[in-house]
Design a protein around this motif. Structure first.
Motif, PDB file in Angstrom:
ATOM      1  N   CYS A 284       0.818  -1.228   0.000  1.00 22.42           N
ATOM      2  CA  CYS A 284       0.000   0.000   0.000  1.00 22.42           C
ATOM      3  C   CYS A 284       0.846   1.270   0.000  1.00 22.42           C
ATOM      4  O   CYS A 284       0.325   2.368   0.224  1.00 22.42           O
ATOM      5  N   TYR A 287       0.031   4.464  -1.885  1.00 21.32           N
ATOM      6  CA  TYR A 287      -0.934   5.373  -1.245  1.00 21.32           C
ATOM      7  C   TYR A 287      -0.363   5.983   0.043  1.00 21.32           C
ATOM      8  O   TYR A 287      -0.401   7.189   0.247  1.00 21.32           O
ATOM      9  N   LYS A 291       0.941  10.051   0.875  1.00 18.20           N
ATOM     10  CA  LYS A 291       0.113  10.677   1.911  1.00 18.20           C
ATOM     11  C   LYS A 291       0.994  11.179   3.071  1.00 18.20           C
ATOM     12  O   LYS A 291       0.789  12.263   3.607  1.00 18.20           O
ATOM     13  N   GLU A 358      -9.984   4.126   6.549  1.00 19.78           N
ATOM     14  CA  GLU A 358      -9.100   3.930   5.388  1.00 19.78           C
ATOM     15  C   GLU A 358      -9.099   2.483   4.903  1.00 19.78           C
ATOM     16  O   GLU A 358      -8.564   2.194   3.840  1.00 19.78           O
ATOM     17  N   LYS A 361     -10.279   1.313   1.393  1.00 17.56           N
ATOM     18  CA  LYS A 361      -9.401   1.887   0.373  1.00 17.56           C
ATOM     19  C   LYS A 361      -8.079   1.107   0.321  1.00 17.56           C
ATOM     20  O   LYS A 361      -7.572   0.782  -0.753  1.00 17.56           O
ATOM     21  N   ILE A 365      -6.320  -0.841  -2.774  1.00 22.64           N
ATOM     22  CA  ILE A 365      -4.967  -0.486  -3.256  1.00 22.64           C
ATOM     23  C   ILE A 365      -4.061  -1.714  -3.236  1.00 22.64           C
ATOM     24  O   ILE A 365      -3.305  -1.970  -4.182  1.00 22.64           O
TER      25      ILE A 365
END
Ligand SMILES: CCCCC/C=C/CC(=O)SCCNC(=O)CCNC(=O)[C@H](O)C(C)(C)COP(=O)(O)OP(=O)(O)OC[C@H]1O[C@@H](n2cnc3c(N)ncnc32)[C@H](O)[C@@H]1OP(=O)(O)O
Length: 396
Positions: A284, A287, A291, A358, A361, A365
């Motif tokens: 992940c 992402y 972030k 999260e 998501k 991902i």
């Protein structure tokens, strides 16, 4: 005994039993045992055997003999084998140590073994009495060691001669260990490494010995394993802490975005050489990294393979705190022991409040990254990079 101990010391110090890790290869310490518990339970005993593998300092031959003798007494009872010849120094020293325990009951020997290991652990950096947290399926190999004490379940990568590179068996065992830790009575779970490295990422020899007709199938099953593995980190319900004891590479770095706290020694480095390997980001990180650190810093790491120092990684939010290597273990474990005394349900619920929105998501991902990586594994760029590594041309 002094003469024998001296000869033992020379033999062991020059041979197979030199390092603390090698102590674990002392065959008697590996056997499985059974029998009723009086004071130390069977689980305590198994935990103690695991602790021996993680001792930072070689305890010396006298102590090794004591451990051997107690182990034999605890598992087989009083010495019942013929005395070795006088010139068979090592076996005679072992026999003497076992025989000296006379008719000591098995249960007392087991307790003494647990106490001795506990005192050795306390005098090395990993201090504390080992206590079982829950019924735990032990990992399928010595490459992973799981212990529970002081409200903390610790999963230790234990393949220091290969810089803790991850084999398929280890991926499976880590998943099992996380599953058990999610249900045990510990408050916090820690992942760390034994030796000078935290982890050198995926074991690149995983890509060897694949028969020509099976390359696609191997890539497909690898992607399924990767996805399941990362899902376990996404879903882990309790505070998850990485104790980064040395350099980290590849998937061991990308996963850090799914940990709740990352403590690192100032000796650690963080390296994701995916392009060099013809691969693409996982865990992940495509992402979590942008972030955390913004897209351009993430690109430097994930696309250009820039290696970060621990301090740089801390500045960029990947690491929570950096400690001097000389005090790393002591400071981190004191801190974690204090945290582990906080109310466990409150910690679990707070983690979920922070992370839950999260989750969906992250699962999506993870699925996408795994499927892209499956394709990359079949690329010429990836194959060539692996061949380079295996022929020792490339040190990244
Ligand atoms: C289910 C599948 C999921 C897949 C998920 C995908 C993940 C992607 C990644 O993780 S990419 C990262 C892959 N890892 C690497 O590229 C690191 C490769 N290793 C190195 O570059 C170096 O070994 C080093 C920098 C980690 C350490 O260098 P050093 O010179 O200090 O030590 P050695 O090279 O002599 O290493 C000692 C022995 O360890 C073996 N080894 C180290 N790392 C790996 C590894 N990743 N895979 C396999 N083997 C590794 C090394 O070969 C030496 O073994 P030897 O003593 O038998 O020669």
């Amino acid at each position: 005994m002094a003469g024998v101990a001296g000869r033992l010391a020379r033999r062991w110090c020059s041979g197979a039993l030199r390092s603390p890790l090698q102590i674990t290869r002392f065959p008697a310490l590996q056997l499985h045992v059974c029998g009723p518990a009086m004071r130390a339970s069977q689980k305590d005993f198994e935990n103690a055997m695991n602790q021996v593998k993680l001792l930072k300092k070689d305890p010396g031959n006298e102590v090794k003999l004591k451990l051997y003798a107690l182990y034999k007494q605890a598992t087989e009872g009083p010495c019942n084998v013929p005395k070795p010849g006088v010139l068979d120094f090592i076996n005679k020293a072992k026999w003497d140590a076992w025989h000296a325990l006379g008719s000591l009951p098995k249960e007392t020997a087991r307790q003494n073994y647990v106490d001795l290991v506990s005192s050795l652990s306390a005098s090395s950096e990993s201090s504390g009495q080992v206590t079982p947290a829950a019924d735990r399926k032990q990992p399928g190999s010595d490459a992973l060691v799981v212990t529970s004490r002081d409200g903390i379940t610790t999963i230790t990568l234990n393949r220091p001669d290969k810089k803790n590179a991850l084999t398929p068996q280890m991926y499976h065992d880590i998943m099992l260990a996380l599953e058990a830790a999610s249900k045990d009575d510990s408050a916090i779970t820690v992942l760390t490494g034994n030796g000078d490295y935290y982890c050198s990422g995926n074991d690149l020899t995983n890509f060897t010995d694949i028969p020509p007709g099976e390359v696609e199938e191997r890539a497909r099953s690898g992607a399924v394993l990767l996805r399941d593995f990362v899902d376990c980190f996404i879903d882990f319900p309790k505070p998850l802490v990485a104790v980064v004891n040395g350099p980290a590479v590849g998937i061991s770095v990308t996963l850090l975005g799914l940990f709740d706290i990352v403590y690192a020694t100032d000796r650690a480095t963080f390296h994701t050489p995916f392009s060099h390997l013809g691969q693409s980001p996982e865990g992940c990180s495509s992402y979590t990294f942008p972030k955390m650190m913004g897209p351009s810093k993430a690109t430097e790491m994930l696309v250009f393979g820039k290696k970060l120092t621990a301090r740089e990684a801390c500045t960029q939010g990947l690491v929570t705190e950096v400690f001097p290597d000389s005090t790393f273990q002591k400071e981190v474990w004191v801190r974690l022991k204090a945290y582990s005394k906080l109310p466990p349900n409150a910690m679990r619920i707070s983690k979920q409040v922070i992370r839950n929105r999260e989750k969906e998501k992250l699962h999506a991902i993870n699925a996408e990254e795994s499927s892209i990586l499956q394709e990359r594994w079949l690329s010429d760029e990836c194959m060539n990079a692996i061949v380079n590594f295996l022929s020792k041309k490339a040190k990244l």
